[in-house]
Design a protein around this motif. Structure first.
Motif, PDB file in Angstrom:
ATOM      1  N   LEU A   1       0.828  -1.198   0.000  1.00 37.98           N
ATOM      2  CA  LEU A   1       0.000   0.000   0.000  1.00 37.98           C
ATOM      3  C   LEU A   1       0.865   1.252   0.000  1.00 37.98           C
ATOM      4  O   LEU A   1       1.974   1.268   0.530  1.00 37.98           O
ATOM      5  N   PHE A   2       0.341   2.319  -0.592  1.00 35.96           N
ATOM      6  CA  PHE A   2       1.040   3.593  -0.643  1.00 35.96           C
ATOM      7  C   PHE A   2       1.110   4.205   0.748  1.00 35.96           C
ATOM      8  O   PHE A   2       0.128   4.194   1.498  1.00 35.96           O
ATOM      9  N   VAL A   3       2.269   4.711   1.108  1.00 35.08           N
ATOM     10  CA  VAL A   3       2.450   5.362   2.396  1.00 35.08           C
ATOM     11  C   VAL A   3       2.715   6.830   2.135  1.00 35.08           C
ATOM     12  O   VAL A   3       3.667   7.188   1.440  1.00 35.08           O
ATOM     13  N   ASN A   4       1.872   7.700   2.697  1.00 31.33           N
ATOM     14  CA  ASN A   4       2.052   9.137   2.551  1.00 31.33           C
ATOM     15  C   ASN A   4       3.024   9.603   3.613  1.00 31.33           C
ATOM     16  O   ASN A   4       2.720   9.575   4.807  1.00 31.33           O
ATOM     17  N   THR A   5       4.197  10.029   3.201  1.00 29.65           N
ATOM     18  CA  THR A   5       5.221  10.462   4.157  1.00 29.65           C
ATOM     19  C   THR A   5       4.991  11.880   4.657  1.00 29.65           C
ATOM     20  O   THR A   5       5.716  12.342   5.532  1.00 29.65           O
ATOM     21  N   ASN A   6       4.001  12.571   4.122  1.00 25.77           N
ATOM     22  CA  ASN A   6       3.710  13.935   4.550  1.00 25.77           C
ATOM     23  C   ASN A   6       2.783  13.980   5.754  1.00 25.77           C
ATOM     24  O   ASN A   6       2.508  15.044   6.278  1.00 25.77           O
ATOM     25  N   ARG A   7       2.284  12.845   6.174  1.00 26.57           N
ATOM     26  CA  ARG A   7       1.373  12.782   7.310  1.00 26.57           C
ATOM     27  C   ARG A   7       2.017  12.009   8.446  1.00 26.57           C
ATOM     28  O   ARG A   7       2.791  11.087   8.246  1.00 26.57           O
ATOM     29  N   CYS A   8       1.641  12.373   9.670  1.00 28.47           N
ATOM     30  CA  CYS A   8       2.114  11.628  10.824  1.00 28.47           C
ATOM     31  C   CYS A   8       1.405  10.281  10.879  1.00 28.47           C
ATOM     32  O   CYS A   8       0.224  10.170  10.553  1.00 28.47           O
ATOM     33  N   ASN A   9       2.115   9.261  11.332  1.00 30.91           N
ATOM     34  CA  ASN A   9       1.518   7.939  11.449  1.00 30.91           C
ATOM     35  C   ASN A   9       0.856   7.808  12.822  1.00 30.91           C
ATOM     36  O   ASN A   9       1.501   8.001  13.851  1.00 30.91           O
ATOM     37  N   TYR A  10      -0.417   7.502  12.836  1.00 27.84           N
ATOM     38  CA  TYR A  10      -1.148   7.281  14.070  1.00 27.84           C
ATOM     39  C   TYR A  10      -1.622   5.844  14.096  1.00 27.84           C
ATOM     40  O   TYR A  10      -2.043   5.298  13.073  1.00 27.84           O
ATOM     41  N   GLN A  11      -1.585   5.224  15.255  1.00 22.16           N
ATOM     42  CA  GLN A  11      -2.084   3.864  15.401  1.00 22.16           C
ATOM     43  C   GLN A  11      -3.589   3.928  15.586  1.00 22.16           C
ATOM     44  O   GLN A  11      -4.087   4.673  16.429  1.00 22.16           O
ATOM     45  N   CYS A  12      -4.318   3.140  14.805  1.00 21.02           N
ATOM     46  CA  CYS A  12      -5.773   3.197  14.826  1.00 21.02           C
ATOM     47  C   CYS A  12      -6.401   2.068  15.633  1.00 21.02           C
ATOM     48  O   CYS A  12      -7.600   1.904  15.638  1.00 21.02           O
ATOM     49  N   GLY A  13      -5.620   1.272  16.308  1.00 23.37           N
ATOM     50  CA  GLY A  13      -6.177   0.141  17.049  1.00 23.37           C
ATOM     51  C   GLY A  13      -6.446   0.513  18.498  1.00 23.37           C
ATOM     52  O   GLY A  13      -5.850   1.426  19.076  1.00 23.37           O
ATOM     53  N   GLU A  14      -7.392  -0.196  19.128  1.00 22.51           N
ATOM     54  CA  GLU A  14      -7.680   0.022  20.550  1.00 22.51           C
ATOM     55  C   GLU A  14      -6.874  -0.957  21.373  1.00 22.51           C
ATOM     56  O   GLU A  14      -6.667  -2.101  20.966  1.00 22.51           O
ATOM     57  N   SER A  15      -6.432  -0.526  22.519  1.00 24.03           N
ATOM     58  CA  SER A  15      -5.679  -1.439  23.377  1.00 24.03           C
ATOM     59  C   SER A  15      -6.647  -2.331  24.156  1.00 24.03           C
ATOM     60  O   SER A  15      -7.845  -2.063  24.230  1.00 24.03           O
ATOM     61  N   GLU A  16      -6.120  -3.389  24.775  1.00 22.03           N
ATOM     62  CA  GLU A  16      -6.968  -4.321  25.511  1.00 22.03           C
ATOM     63  C   GLU A  16      -7.570  -3.665  26.744  1.00 22.03           C
ATOM     64  O   GLU A  16      -8.686  -3.960  27.133  1.00 22.03           O
ATOM     65  N   GLU A  17      -6.839  -2.765  27.392  1.00 18.72           N
ATOM     66  CA  GLU A  17      -7.327  -2.108  28.597  1.00 18.72           C
ATOM     67  C   GLU A  17      -8.565  -1.272  28.287  1.00 18.72           C
ATOM     68  O   GLU A  17      -9.519  -1.267  29.059  1.00 18.72           O
ATOM     69  N   GLU A  18      -8.560  -0.553  27.162  1.00 15.45           N
ATOM     70  CA  GLU A  18      -9.708   0.267  26.799  1.00 15.45           C
ATOM     71  C   GLU A  18     -10.926  -0.606  26.540  1.00 15.45           C
ATOM     72  O   GLU A  18     -12.037  -0.270  26.930  1.00 15.45           O
TER      73      GLU A  18
END
Length: 169
Positions: free
Chosen positions: A134-151
């Motif tokens: 997949l294409f990775v846009n290097t102009n944007r910050c990478n954020y993790q979109c997953g929820e942790s188990e505690e949440e």
């Protein structure tokens, strides 16, 4: 004639008319685009040469690598040996094959391309979960979109508490 009207007529002519090549015309396959409305082509016998796109097709009809075209020879041309007279799409190719006018050299390559496309489709279906291509846009910050188990655990606990208070328990 306005540009829009001209485009409409050219597109209608290219898509609608089933053209049969005359004795001096030939069917060639586009190998690559050389720019400046020039395309490198190969014949069924393996001869490569440049063809030019006439002005009526420019900015109206697009061709890409692997397309088939019918060309008229240019006698005085040294590098550019022909001019495109019509562009062949799937329906046109099927019509020419039914009329027994399709070159034998292209029949074998077409079967090979179909096999390659099937193989690529199978490989793509095997690696559907693989996101490494997949294409990775290097102009944007990478954020993790997953929820942790505690949440997830705290949300389930909140739902249980809310459910008890609504029921009156």
């Amino acid at each position: 004639m306005s540009q829009a009207t001209k485009r409409k007529h050219v597109v209608k002519e290219v898509l609608g008319d089933f053209v049969i090549p005359t004795e001096n015309q030939q069917i060639v396959k586009v190998i690559s685009s050389r720019g400046n409305n020039l395309h490198e082509t190969v014949t069924a016998q393996g001869e490569t040469f440049l063809v030019s796109m006439p002005t009526k097709f420019r900015k109206n009809i697009w061709i890409k690598r692997g397309d088939y075209v019918i060309v008229d020879p240019i006698e005085e041309g040294e590098k550019v040996k022909a001019e495109i007279s019509s562009i062949l799409y799937k329906d046109h190719i099927q019509y020419l094959q039914k009329q027994q006018l399709w070159p034998e050299g292209f029949t074998e390559t077409k079967k090979q391309q179909e096999k390659e496309e099937k193989d690529e489709a199978e490989e793509a279906s095997d690696s559907e979960d693989d996101e490494s291509d997949l294409f990775v846009n290097t102009n944007r910050c990478n954020y993790q979109c997953g929820e942790s188990e505690e949440e997830e655990d705290s949300e389930e606990g909140d739902e249980d508490k809310e459910g008890r208070t609504e029921n009156g328990s």
